[in-house]
Design a protein around this motif. Sequence first.
Motif, mmCIF file in Angstrom:
data_model
loop_
_atom_site.group_PDB
_atom_site.id
_atom_site.type_symbol
_atom_site.label_atom_id
_atom_site.label_comp_id
_atom_site.label_asym_id
_atom_site.label_seq_id
_atom_site.Cartn_x
_atom_site.Cartn_y
_atom_site.Cartn_z
ATOM 1 N N THR A 74 -3.717 5.986 -2.465
ATOM 2 C CA THR A 74 -3.576 5.433 -3.813
ATOM 3 C C THR A 74 -3.628 3.910 -3.817
ATOM 4 O O THR A 74 -3.356 3.280 -4.836
ATOM 5 N N GLY A 75 -3.981 3.322 -2.652
ATOM 6 C CA GLY A 75 -4.090 1.871 -2.574
ATOM 7 C C GLY A 75 -2.798 1.166 -2.222
ATOM 8 O O GLY A 75 -2.728 -0.067 -2.275
ATOM 9 N N ASP A 76 -1.776 1.922 -1.839
ATOM 10 C CA ASP A 76 -0.488 1.339 -1.469
ATOM 11 C C ASP A 76 -0.330 1.418 0.051
ATOM 12 O O ASP A 76 -0.068 2.492 0.587
#
Length: 314
Positions: A74-76
Amino acid sequence: MYAYILRRLLMLIPVLFGVSVVIFFTLRIIPGDVAATILGTDATPEALAQLRKDFGLDLPIYEQYLQWMGGVMTGDFGESMRTGKEILPDISSRFAITFELTMLSAFISWIIAIPLGIIAGIKRNSKTDFGVRVVSLLGVSIPNFALATVLILVLALFFSYSPPVGYVGFFEDPITNLQILFLPALVLGTSMAGAVTRMTRSSILEILRLDFIRTIRAKGAKERVVIFQHALRNAMIPILTIIGMQIGVLLGGTVIIEQIFSLPGLGQLVLTGINQRDFTVVQGSVLFIAFVFVMINLIVDILYSYLDPRITYK
């Protein structure tokens, strides 16, 4: 072409999955307690237990991995165990420095290696060829950190010059930026140039033996046309291959040069993370480097078809 690019992009998934598994579990089997390293030897058992809980270190290792990968998808990329800040912005800003250093090093290696390789290939077994081969062998053999150390000592002792300390962005002050990066880029570019020179020489020699080159010469074409319009273009595929590999290696292998010249690049971030046992920084940085490396290989493969129309991807 588009179908091939899509397939290559889909191949990123198993490659990055493999890299993530290796780096995650390798860090976890390193001896020592991360919580004790962060808090120090005077930390109470309660404080150690709380820190392990905060970072999920009390969970089974497979659950830690699933949580981390769930965030990455999720881009984290997680938060630093030392500072508590998100690491992706730090990775991006550090990568910009490393990328600039890498591309400047590659440019220096090209302007050194390709002309020397062409000259050595044209003048095969001459004194010039012998000299180029010796120089290229030295470039391959001398470690870049040793070359950097010698260069700094020579400049300091004989010219009373020391490299600038710190980093200034290119858009802030282009002149100062290039002054800071020139010496480390020269060291890395010189090391790269040795391998590129040898590959250029061997590729040019192989192409010059082919029948179509003899035909072009028989038609009365000038030698510079034969070399630069026909031989060099056909020789560029293996040269491009080694250049792409070296750029990928440099993106993750500039740590020593960044340390010597005090550059706050991605390599120095990884080294600091390793020393401080900051797992999230190390695993996030390595995964990011792996992604960029695979993308560079994809770009190189696409360039093949432009250099040689006979190469097609379906």
